[in-house]
Design an enzyme around this catalytic site. Structure first.
Site, PDB file in Angstrom:
ATOM      1  N   ASP A  81       0.854  -1.302   0.034  1.00 18.70           N
ATOM      2  CA  ASP A  81       0.011  -0.050  -0.115  1.00 18.70           C
ATOM      3  C   ASP A  81       0.847   1.170   0.027  1.00 18.70           C
ATOM      4  OD1 ASP A  81      -2.438   1.521   0.596  1.00 18.70           O
ATOM      5  OD2 ASP A  81      -2.575   1.232   2.526  1.00 18.70           O
ATOM      6  N   HIS A  82       0.730   2.276  -0.756  1.00 14.74           N
ATOM      7  CA  HIS A  82       1.275   3.443  -0.781  1.00 14.74           C
ATOM      8  C   HIS A  82       2.858   3.215  -1.217  1.00 14.74           C
ATOM      9  CE1 HIS A  82      -1.796   6.192  -0.493  1.00 14.74           C
ATOM     10  NE2 HIS A  82      -2.344   5.618   0.458  1.00 14.74           N
ATOM     11  N   GLY A 180      -7.149   8.530   7.710  1.00 13.46           N
ATOM     12  CA  GLY A 180      -7.044   8.815   8.993  1.00 13.46           C
ATOM     13  C   GLY A 180      -8.443   8.990   9.716  1.00 13.46           C
ATOM     14  N   HIS A 209      -9.661   4.771  -1.085  1.00 14.95           N
ATOM     15  CA  HIS A 209      -8.672   4.911  -0.001  1.00 14.95           C
ATOM     16  C   HIS A 209      -9.314   5.719   1.248  1.00 14.95           C
ATOM     17  CE1 HIS A 209      -4.537   3.634  -1.263  1.00 14.95           C
ATOM     18  NE2 HIS A 209      -5.240   3.400  -2.288  1.00 14.95           N
ATOM     19  N   ASN A 231      -9.857   0.532   1.375  1.00 18.29           N
ATOM     20  CA  ASN A 231      -8.760   0.640   2.140  1.00 18.29           C
ATOM     21  C   ASN A 231      -9.250   1.039   3.681  1.00 18.29           C
ATOM     22  OD1 ASN A 231      -7.469   0.189  -0.196  1.00 18.29           O
ATOM     23  ND2 ASN A 231      -5.552   1.353   0.295  1.00 18.29           N
TER      24      ASN A 231
HETATM   25 ZN   LIG Z   1      -4.290   5.389   0.916  1.00 19.96          ZN
END
Ligand SMILES: [Zn+2]
Length: 277
Positions: A81-82, A180, A209, A231
């Site tokens: 991821d990322h 977040g 995301h 995600n």
């Molecule tokens: Zn992400």
């Protein structure tokens, strides 16, 4: 069995449902995610984020993910991821990751195309699938309103052009979520209009995301209206802590057991929220 994301995401796209992609941070969380997927007989996108490298090295993540994936009774994709740079992503592929994300979404369109194309060539040689991002999913800390959020919505025409030029396997798009925690813990207002246009124009699976805190109704709509992978990270951490407190876990093993149960419940919950109608 350890597989890439090609077939599972194409099935999700055609079946109009989404697969959860939880980020693991250690052996416990990875094992919980795989066991939960097995119990529910669902495919899993077991994700590891480069940003968490200081908690779990890439080598450790690869060892855990490959072992659990290979032994699993359901299809498991081990996904980076990322991924931020070629060196790290190249190493992930060598270590056995079956899927990688290249995040060059903060760069110009041309530079994003260049970086992504390079990773696509590298990954496809090893039968590894690639996710890229266009538009930009911002960070919760900076999130105040759509006017001054750091998120940049994905433009459908530009996204279609991006997919055509890079031959990427799946595309992360920005329709109003952030990474977040949302400020004031309020669920965001998503642009479903934008999602519909993206889903109509783009023939590869779309990824969302920043799923944590987005709200079940929003996420279910995303899953049935064009998103194939969602995600989730922060919600697992929150649920683990809540379960530890609820159980008044008094020793380290009790803390681990409670945290694992909290995370398992969240994954099971999201499999049902992301299911088709
Ligand atoms: Zn992400």
């Amino acid at each position: 069995m350890l597989v890439n994301t090609k077939e599972m995401l194409e099935n999700a796209r055609q079946g109009t449902y989404a697969l959860p992609a939880p980020d693991f941070v250690d052996l416990d969380s990875a094992r919980v995610f795989v066991k939960t997927a097995e119990r529910l007989q669902k495919p899993l996108i077991l994700s590891y984020a480069q940003a968490l490298e200081n908690m779990l090295s890439l080598e450790e993540a690869a060892a855990i993910g490959c072992l659990l994936g290979r032994e699993s009774s359901v299809p498991v994709a081990l996904h980076l991821d990322h991924g931020m740079d070629r060196e790290f992503i190249g190493r992930a592929i060598e270590l056995g990751f079956t899927s990688v994300m290249i995040d060059a979404s903060d760069k110009s369109f041309e530079e994003n195309v260049r970086c992504t194309s390079e990773i696509v060539r590298l990954a496809h040689d090893s039968n590894v699938t690639v996710e890229a991002e266009i538009g930009h999913v911002g960070q919760g800390d900076n999130f105040a309103s759509f006017e001054n959020s750091e998120s940049v919505y994905t433009m459908p025409e530009e996204a279609a052009e991006f997919v055509a030029q890079t031959e990427v396997d799946s595309l992360a798009v920005s329709i109003g979520t952030v990474h977040g925690i949302y400020k004031n813990l309020k669920s965001p207002v998503l642009s479903f209009d934008c999602l519909h246009k993206l889903a109509e124009k783009i023939q590869v699976p779309l990824v969302l995301h920043g799923g944590s805190g987005t709200g079940d109704d929003n996420l279910h709509r995303c899953a049935v209206e064009g998103i194939s992978k969602i995600n989730i990270f922060t919600d697992f951490l929150t649920a683990a802590m809540e379960q530890i407190q609820k159980d008044s876990a008094a020793d380290y093993l009790a803390v681990k057991r409670a945290a694992n149960r909290g995370m398992a419940d969240v994954l099971e919950h999201y499999y049902s929220v992301f299911a088709g109608n």
